[in-house]
Design a protein around this motif. Sequence first.
Motif, short mmCIF file in Angstrom:
data_model
loop_
_atom_site.label_atom_id
_atom_site.label_comp_id
_atom_site.label_asym_id
_atom_site.label_seq_id
_atom_site.Cartn_x
_atom_site.Cartn_y
_atom_site.Cartn_z
N HIS A 195 0.74 -1.10 0.02
CA HIS A 195 -0.17 0.12 0.07
C HIS A 195 0.96 1.15 0.12
O HIS A 195 2.08 1.16 -0.01
CB HIS A 195 -0.85 -0.04 1.27
N ARG A 196 0.36 2.33 -0.23
CA ARG A 196 1.09 3.78 -0.41
C ARG A 196 1.91 4.01 0.63
O ARG A 196 2.70 4.61 0.56
CB ARG A 196 0.12 4.76 -1.08
N HIS A 197 1.39 3.69 1.82
CA HIS A 197 1.77 4.22 3.01
C HIS A 197 3.29 3.79 3.28
O HIS A 197 4.11 3.91 4.03
CB HIS A 197 0.98 4.15 4.21
N GLN A 198 3.42 2.42 2.51
CA GLN A 198 4.75 1.75 2.72
C GLN A 198 5.63 2.03 1.47
O GLN A 198 6.73 1.46 1.38
CB GLN A 198 4.44 0.14 2.65
N CYS A 199 5.37 3.18 0.63
CA CYS A 199 6.06 3.49 -0.69
C CYS A 199 6.79 4.66 -0.24
O CYS A 199 6.69 5.46 0.36
CB CYS A 199 5.13 3.60 -1.85
N GLU A 200 7.85 4.77 -1.25
CA GLU A 200 8.60 6.21 -1.55
C GLU A 200 8.16 6.86 -2.83
O GLU A 200 7.08 6.58 -3.33
CB GLU A 200 10.19 5.87 -1.47
N VAL A 201 8.83 7.88 -3.26
CA VAL A 201 8.43 8.66 -4.25
C VAL A 201 8.08 8.13 -5.61
O VAL A 201 7.37 8.49 -6.42
CB VAL A 201 9.55 9.70 -4.22
N ALA A 202 8.94 6.98 -5.76
CA ALA A 202 8.75 6.27 -7.19
C ALA A 202 7.50 5.29 -7.06
O ALA A 202 7.44 4.32 -7.91
CB ALA A 202 10.02 5.49 -7.55
N ASP A 203 6.74 5.20 -5.98
CA ASP A 203 5.50 4.37 -5.82
C ASP A 203 6.20 2.85 -5.74
O ASP A 203 5.38 1.81 -6.04
CB ASP A 203 4.57 4.44 -6.99
N GLN A 204 7.37 2.64 -5.11
CA GLN A 204 7.62 1.21 -4.74
C GLN A 204 7.96 1.22 -3.41
O GLN A 204 8.01 2.31 -2.74
CB GLN A 204 9.11 1.09 -5.76
N TRP A 205 8.09 0.12 -3.02
CA TRP A 205 8.26 -0.04 -1.44
C TRP A 205 9.63 0.84 -0.91
O TRP A 205 10.45 1.04 -1.67
CB TRP A 205 8.40 -1.45 -1.04
N ALA A 206 9.39 1.51 0.14
CA ALA A 206 10.44 2.13 0.96
C ALA A 206 11.10 0.99 1.63
O ALA A 206 10.60 0.39 2.58
CB ALA A 206 9.70 3.24 1.83
N PHE A 207 12.23 0.89 1.38
CA PHE A 207 13.10 -0.39 2.09
C PHE A 207 13.14 -0.67 3.47
O PHE A 207 13.10 -1.38 3.78
CB PHE A 207 14.47 -0.33 1.49
#
Length: 339
Positions: A195-207
């Motif tokens: 989901h988006r709250h787990q993402c960074e600016v490129a809409d992939q997961w924030a590690f």
Amino acid sequence: MMISSTFLQRLREVKVNAERSVSATYAVDPTLFTPVQFHARALLGYSVNGICAWFIKHLGVSIAQQVSEHCQSMVVVGCEIDYIRPFDFFEVDEFTAILEKVRVRQSSALLEFFHVFTAGGHEFARVVTRWKIVRLEGDAALSAVSGNMSESLLMRFKPIELDSLPIQRILPLKVVEIETVGQLYVQGSYNQMLHRHQCEVADQWAFHELTALAAQMRERVVLSASSSEYPMGEILGRPIKQITMELSCPVFLFEEMLLETNVYLLEAKWVFLHRIYNLDRAKAWRSQGASATPHVRCCHVYPIQPPEYRGARHHYGDALSTTDAASYCRFARPSPQHH
């Protein structure tokens, strides 16, 4: 007083060869801690902030400028977290995050960052992060392919920061040891969408969110009915000693993941081996005749009754119910040949 030219030359050499670091001090707040230790997710978050600050201070370029002006970015491919000592929320009022040194590796295709966290003048954690350089393709989605550091940026690094030695990958050797020598106790798996709250600016997961996913996997396995017959109840009240993680490809917004966890006993330590699969990509690969491989492998290590952690402030585990976790996860005891 006359200063010799030899002394000045040596002074210049020391300055050229000195490590370039950045540090920042932050107030301690309760959201940074579990009852037993500093959040791994927070350690990685402050590590990323230190990397951004290092680029601005020492190379004169922000991450955003790297993207917009140099058509390059970075994606994380691995990290290690080592908890050096216990660090309690009530211990001090502030802590310091230090990015000690940076290395350009693998023919300028990879960057390695070495972080240390201190409180009260003493280290409590060390973090190493590794980032692959990618070249941007110019679209709004920030699509990218593997590449090398831009020459205009590479020339801003010091000679001491350019390292030709190969990367020492810790996790593959650990996985082999765990799976061949360790005793397998419990297995579990479940599916989850990103989901988006787990993402960074490129809409992939924030590690750094992967440490939270791994913690979630660990807790579900410990609370499952399959683990009730083993002495694992105290694990949720003990600090993690070490986390090692590798990533091979990202998961993007709304893609589905399969999260798998195996629990081993190895040399008087509980070891949790996690694998995360991108199911959307796996389906595409299977349609082309390829087998699915894990896109993240992560290992947690818990010493059994470590003396430095005895007498922890809180204790969880024994009083927690196992029924809720078992109802929405798939768990199985390993077959007899694993014992």
